[in-house]
Enzyme design. Structure first.
Site, mmCIF file in Angstrom:
data_model
loop_
_atom_site.group_PDB
_atom_site.id
_atom_site.type_symbol
_atom_site.label_atom_id
_atom_site.label_comp_id
_atom_site.label_asym_id
_atom_site.label_seq_id
_atom_site.Cartn_x
_atom_site.Cartn_y
_atom_site.Cartn_z
ATOM 1 N N THR A 181 0.869 -1.182 0.000
ATOM 2 C CA THR A 181 0.000 0.000 0.000
ATOM 3 C C THR A 181 0.898 1.221 0.000
ATOM 4 O O THR A 181 2.069 1.142 0.364
ATOM 5 C CB THR A 181 -0.827 0.081 1.284
ATOM 6 O OG1 THR A 181 0.087 0.227 2.381
ATOM 7 C CG2 THR A 181 -1.665 -1.153 1.496
ATOM 8 N N GLU A 328 -6.002 -3.565 0.149
ATOM 9 C CA GLU A 328 -6.224 -4.552 1.212
ATOM 10 C C GLU A 328 -7.330 -5.543 0.885
ATOM 11 O O GLU A 328 -7.671 -6.377 1.693
ATOM 12 C CB GLU A 328 -6.562 -3.845 2.540
ATOM 13 C CG GLU A 328 -5.381 -3.138 3.195
ATOM 14 C CD GLU A 328 -5.173 -1.720 2.709
ATOM 15 O OE1 GLU A 328 -5.687 -1.390 1.621
ATOM 16 O OE2 GLU A 328 -4.506 -0.928 3.398
ATOM 17 N N LYS A 437 -4.844 11.921 -4.126
ATOM 18 C CA LYS A 437 -4.818 10.933 -5.202
ATOM 19 C C LYS A 437 -4.773 11.648 -6.547
ATOM 20 O O LYS A 437 -5.748 12.214 -6.992
ATOM 21 C CB LYS A 437 -6.035 10.017 -5.124
ATOM 22 C CG LYS A 437 -5.746 8.702 -5.791
ATOM 23 C CD LYS A 437 -6.688 7.626 -5.332
ATOM 24 C CE LYS A 437 -6.112 6.258 -5.635
ATOM 25 N NZ LYS A 437 -7.062 5.194 -5.432
ATOM 26 N N TRP A 442 -1.332 7.656 -5.342
ATOM 27 C CA TRP A 442 -1.333 8.371 -4.079
ATOM 28 C C TRP A 442 -0.131 9.304 -3.941
ATOM 29 O O TRP A 442 0.973 8.959 -4.340
ATOM 30 C CB TRP A 442 -1.228 7.401 -2.917
ATOM 31 C CG TRP A 442 -2.426 6.572 -2.648
ATOM 32 C CD1 TRP A 442 -2.486 5.220 -2.704
ATOM 33 C CD2 TRP A 442 -3.714 7.016 -2.238
ATOM 34 N NE1 TRP A 442 -3.739 4.807 -2.357
ATOM 35 C CE2 TRP A 442 -4.509 5.879 -2.069
ATOM 36 C CE3 TRP A 442 -4.267 8.282 -1.995
ATOM 37 C CZ2 TRP A 442 -5.832 5.958 -1.673
ATOM 38 C CZ3 TRP A 442 -5.588 8.356 -1.600
ATOM 39 C CH2 TRP A 442 -6.351 7.208 -1.447
HETATM 40 P P1 AMP Z 1 -5.619 1.806 -3.313
HETATM 41 O O1 AMP Z 1 -5.344 0.914 -2.169
HETATM 42 O O2 AMP Z 1 -4.430 2.555 -3.808
HETATM 43 O O3 AMP Z 1 -6.325 1.091 -4.417
HETATM 44 O O4 AMP Z 1 -6.603 2.938 -2.807
HETATM 45 C C1 AMP Z 1 -7.817 2.602 -2.189
HETATM 46 C C2 AMP Z 1 -8.564 3.861 -1.873
HETATM 47 O O5 AMP Z 1 -8.897 4.544 -3.083
HETATM 48 C C3 AMP Z 1 -9.882 3.619 -1.203
HETATM 49 O O6 AMP Z 1 -9.720 3.413 0.187
HETATM 50 C C4 AMP Z 1 -10.614 4.914 -1.519
HETATM 51 O O7 AMP Z 1 -10.217 5.951 -0.651
HETATM 52 C C5 AMP Z 1 -10.113 5.247 -2.908
HETATM 53 N N1 AMP Z 1 -11.073 4.776 -3.921
HETATM 54 C C6 AMP Z 1 -11.061 3.623 -4.617
HETATM 55 N N2 AMP Z 1 -12.112 3.553 -5.460
HETATM 56 C C7 AMP Z 1 -12.823 4.694 -5.284
HETATM 57 C C8 AMP Z 1 -14.027 5.212 -5.853
HETATM 58 N N3 AMP Z 1 -14.712 4.577 -6.794
HETATM 59 N N4 AMP Z 1 -14.446 6.411 -5.399
HETATM 60 C C9 AMP Z 1 -13.771 7.103 -4.459
HETATM 61 N N5 AMP Z 1 -12.631 6.660 -3.887
HETATM 62 C C10 AMP Z 1 -12.163 5.467 -4.296
#
Ligand code: AMP
Length: 541
Positions: A181, A328, A437, A442
């Protein structure tokens, strides 16, 4: 009384064996770095994957050894997706957009033994090579050879003896893949996916209330294979025998539109930034592209704005499907398809719902916790989303950090602040973690703040996300200078520039008298975001 069904193991070797038996003639197409198309069949894919497994074994990869990859969406990377787990190793995909520091840390922390790297990414190695110990570096070559001291992937595969391969029978709970992550505070953390979780997640993505990926589909994952296993799309596609179209490093709208049209792509997936670019290109050349085969454009990773969902539908007749997930959880947790009882709603109401992140996948459960207790499913009350299910992490790899994200009663705290409506559809309101983001990647506000605050003249710095039409979010640094000291925005940016990739640097620096704090002394970022919500970098210059 226990049931009397077989203890059949859900594993990636079983998935490959199925592809070998059933989908031989189906095609896998890759856009190579030189933009030419590489085409071969599942039959070729399985043969080369088996040979890769044999070669990895011969190089000393033993069950449980981590094998890292730094690569684009290509047939070679797809072979690694299966070849590593079929050698009983653990596929560890690494994001090449991370800084050399983070990559070195991740390789060391995961104790990767072997690294596979795309020829086009070799420059990256210089930044961390002397800081990591690897037994072998293998280069995904495209015509040229591997540099001195590294192995040429193509030769390795060519020379391996397919006859020496036999399908291993790992336990379904064994690790098959891992991803790190992006750290909110502290370092990136490893998530280990079991064979079982990947198999169940793949079956789930094939369900029609999810992505419905099937043999007849032509699937193009824009989402990179280094980002949570390209949302699991290579696995489900191989499970069902779909045609796979892999865009390589060519993720620009023009190349993607060519691929969509030429390969009759039926379903694609990626972050909003990519599809905002594609939308602009479609708008600029109406009618120029025949996308009549496309049944779904799946958007996730950041919120897909309602305006974008509408624009695709109304201007181009294309169906955007909103999805949510995270590293996760393998990663898809919800896909926003409408229920039958919503058919009679007005178009506006339907768009409103389609902009939500959707209901939980089968066997994934949602609940949200407010300041005191779980919140009601009323679509209004906000709480932190907690999830559980067969592809949700149960802890991080080899660290005490992040333990607090796992509740005592077996749920995972996502850090996403949501409402849940009466139909079980979540809508993300905010993130409790203050990451930014940008274009699906990120940026840690905390890391930027710490770097800025190491400047002599800076008393305090908070970094927040400001909306950006292209990248969704970009970082803005809000800085308080020490009394009697001065510094320019340029000085502050050049002070931190050596420590971050360029795209992570704040777009602007705003100087203020004070930053609002919470009772516990943390920056009150909500208030800052409110203050700068209409901020535009152009206006500030
Ligand atoms: P990652 O682990 O890098 O895939 O990031 C996950 C995070 O991305 C989630 O906890 C959300 O905060 C954000 N995220 C993923 N999909 C969405 C979505 N469709 N709309 C808003 N935030 C999202």
């Amino acid at each position: 009384m226990r049931g009397l069904t077989m203890e059949y193991q859900l594993t990636l070797p079983a998935m490959l064996r199925r592809a070998e038996a059933l989908y031989g003639p189906k095609e896998i197409v890759t856009r190579c770095p030189d933009k030419s198309f590489h085409r071969y069949t599942y039959r070729d894919f399985v043969r080369r994957t088996k040979k890769l497994s044999v070669a990895l074994r011969a190089l000393g990869v033993r069950p449980g050894d981590r094998v890292a990859t730094l690569g684009w969406n290509t047939y070679q990377h797809l072979e690694a997706y299966f070849g590593i787990p079929c050698a009983e190793g653990v596929l560890h995909t690494i994001n090449p957009r991370l800084s050399a520091d983070d990559i070195a840390y991740i390789i060391k922390h995961a104790e990767d033994r072997v690294l596979m790297v795309d020829e086009t990414l070799l420059d990256l190695l210089d930044g961390f090579r002397d800081r990591v110990e690897l037994d072998h570096t293998i280069v995904f070559t495209h015509g040229g050879g591997a540099p001195e001291g590294m192995l040429d992937y193509e030769r390795l595969v060519e020379e391996a003896d397919e006859g020496a391969f036999s399908y291993p029978e790992p336990d379904e709970w064994d690790a098959a893949a891992m991803c790190y992550t992006s750290g909110t505070t502290g370092r990136p953390k490893g998530v280990l996916y079991s064979h079982r979780s990947i198999c169940l997640h793949s079956i789930s993505l094939g369900m029609s209330d999810m992505l419905g990926i099937a043999e007849r589909d032509s699937v193009l994952p824009v989402v990179p294979m280094f980002h949570v296993n390209a949302w699991g799309i290579p696995f489900v596609s191989t499970l069902v025998g779909a045609k796979q179209v892999l865009p390589g490093p060519h993720l620009d709208p023009k190349s993607l539109l060519e691929d969509f049209e030429q390969e009759r792509v039926t379903i694609t997936a990626g972050v909003p930034t990519v599809f905002l670019g594609v939308l602009r290109e479609l708008d600029a050349s109406p009618g120029a592209h025949d996308l009549s085969a496309m049944r779904a454009i799946v958007i996730g990773g950041s919120a897909a704005p309602e305006g974008m969902i509408r624009a695709y539908q109304e201007r181009h007749g294309l169906n955007v499907v909103h999805a949510w997930g995270m590293t996760e959880m393998d990663p898809v947790g919800s896909v926003c398809n409408l229920r039958s009882w919503m058919d009679d709603l007005s178009e506006d109401e339907k768009y409103r719902i389609r902009a939500k992140q959707g209901p939980p996948a089968a066997f994934i459960e949602f609940r949200a916790r407010g300041a005191v207790d779980l919140v009601p499913w009323d679509g209004k009350t906000m709480g932190e989303l907690e999830v559980r299910g067969p592809w949700v992490a149960s802890s991080y790899f080899n660290t005490e950090e992040g333990k607090d994200k796992f509740t005592e009663d077996g749920w995972f705290r996502t850090g996403d602040i949501v409402t849940i409506d009466e139909n079980g559809y979540i809508e993300i309101q905010d993130r409790s973690k203050d990451l930014i983001k940008s274009g699906g990647e990120w940026i840690s506000s905390v890391a930027l703040e710490n770097a800025i605050m190491s400047h002599d003249a800076v008393a305090e710095a908070a970094v927040i996300a400001i909306p950006d039409p292209k990248w969704q979010e970009r970082p803005l640094a809000v800085v308080v200078l020490k009394e009697g000291r001065s510094a320019t925005a340029e000085e502050i940016i050049s002070h931190i520039a050596p420590h971050f990739p360029k795209w992570q640097l704040p777009d602007a620096v705003e100087f203020v008298e004070a930053i609002p704090h919470t009772a516990t002394g943390k920056f009150l970022k909500m208030a800052l975001r409110e203050q700068f919500k209409d901020y535009s970098v152009a206006k500030s210059q």
